[in-house]
Design an enzyme around this catalytic site. Structure first.
Site, PDB file in Angstrom:
ATOM      1  N   HIS A  12      55.118 -11.558  26.327  1.00  0.00           N
ATOM      2  CA  HIS A  12      55.975 -10.387  26.533  1.00  0.00           C
ATOM      3  C   HIS A  12      55.123  -9.201  26.968  1.00  0.00           C
ATOM      4  O   HIS A  12      53.948  -9.118  26.624  1.00  0.00           O
ATOM      5  CB  HIS A  12      56.762 -10.050  25.259  1.00  0.00           C
ATOM      6  N   HIS A  61      55.964  -3.316  18.063  1.00  0.00           N
ATOM      7  CA  HIS A  61      54.851  -2.505  18.555  1.00  0.00           C
ATOM      8  C   HIS A  61      55.037  -1.056  18.125  1.00  0.00           C
ATOM      9  O   HIS A  61      55.055  -0.149  18.956  1.00  0.00           O
ATOM     10  CB  HIS A  61      54.755  -2.618  20.075  1.00  0.00           C
TER      11      HIS A  61
END
Ligand SMILES: [Fe+2]
Length: 280
Positions: A12, A61
């Site tokens: 990703h 994240h």
């Protein structure tokens, strides 16, 4: 009894998602076209597979969890999961559906197997899932999603073997589910790349290819590579490759590799591997 019918490992990146939106509107940039083309067979395989549940092991994240309380392993149990706003607004995709009955079953089983999961009854999901999902499926999403987040942001990370064992525990949890679900397990973590510090922009396609090549038949060899060595060879974010072991650990050694693909559009290696799990 539920069972696992397949596994996908996929990388990703935020840019992968942005380029998808742009490409579907205006045509793909030639550097991104191979990645889009390379994911088409996975989309067709997934359409034919028609899983009832999708478990996704990924990493956040700092778009949902924050440093004040950062869980090593977390599981989302809710009937829907919003898309996180990563600073440039939400993309035009619906929330992920969830199935709390399945989610609570897996949670209970994992905790009984000594995985002390942080249970999140609200969880928003960033590019860890949303960046590649539109390559693999059109909304409305094909099945409920059970998200499991592994810390890959702040040291110490869960080790590769710990994530493998999480996959094994997940397999047992699914086998103990009294429902009759056909479950797809997806793991996602960035391949080689580094987006901070003096080594910004380093990557290592050889490492990516080596990983894709050996995950099928020799995952033990890959797990012997310390995470810090993955980071040295492939950039700091290459540690996220260890998340892929959770998917591989959930599958048996009877698995069949259906497809593997790698491209290097920009900054980050983009790879995908597809396994099917034969019926017992
Ligand atoms: Fe990542």
């Amino acid at each position: 009894m539920s069972r696992i019918v397949g596994g996908i490992g996929i990388s990703h990146t935020p840019s992968m998602g942005m380029e998808f939106d742009r490409g579907m509107k205006d045509g793909f940039d030639p550097v991104w076209q191979p990645w889009f083309d390379g994911t088409r067979p996975v989309k067709r395989w997934l359409e034919a597979l028609r899983p009832d549940q999708i478990v996704i092991i990924y990493n956040d994240h700092l778009n949902f969890f924050e440093f004040d309380a950062y869980p090593t392993l977390a599981i989302g149990v809710a009937d829907r999961f919003a898309q996180a706003d990563e600073g440039w607004g939400r993309r035009q995709y619906p929330e992920l559906p969830g199935d709390t009955t399945f989610g609570w079953h897996v949670t209970q089983s994992l905790i009984e197997q000594e995985f002390d999961m942080t249970v999140c009854q609200e969880m928003s999901i960033d590019h860890g899932i949303y960046s590649w999902l539109p390559y693999l499926a059109d909304p409305p999403w094909p099945a409920p999603v059970l998200p499991i987040a592994a810390n890959m942001i702040r040291q110490p990370f869960p080790s590769s073997t710990r994530l493998w064992k999480l996959g094994r525990a997940l397999k047992a949890a699914i086998a103990a589910d009294p429902a009759d679900h056909r479950v797809l397990v997806i793991a996602t973590g960035g391949m080689s790349h580094q987006i901070s510090g003096t080594r910004f922009g380093i990557a290592n396609s050889d490492l990516d290819h080596f990983f894709l090549e050996h995950l099928h038949r020799d995952p033990e060899r890959l797990m012997r590579i310390p995470q810090k060595e993955l980071m040295r060879l492939g950039g700091s974010e290459a540690a996220e490759l260890s998340i892929w072991f959770a998917m591989r650990g959930a599958l048996s050694d009877r698995l069949e590799q259906i497809y593997s693909f790698h491209a290097f559009p920009k900054i980050t290696g983009c790879g995908v591997v597809v396994y099917s799990e034969p019926a017992p």
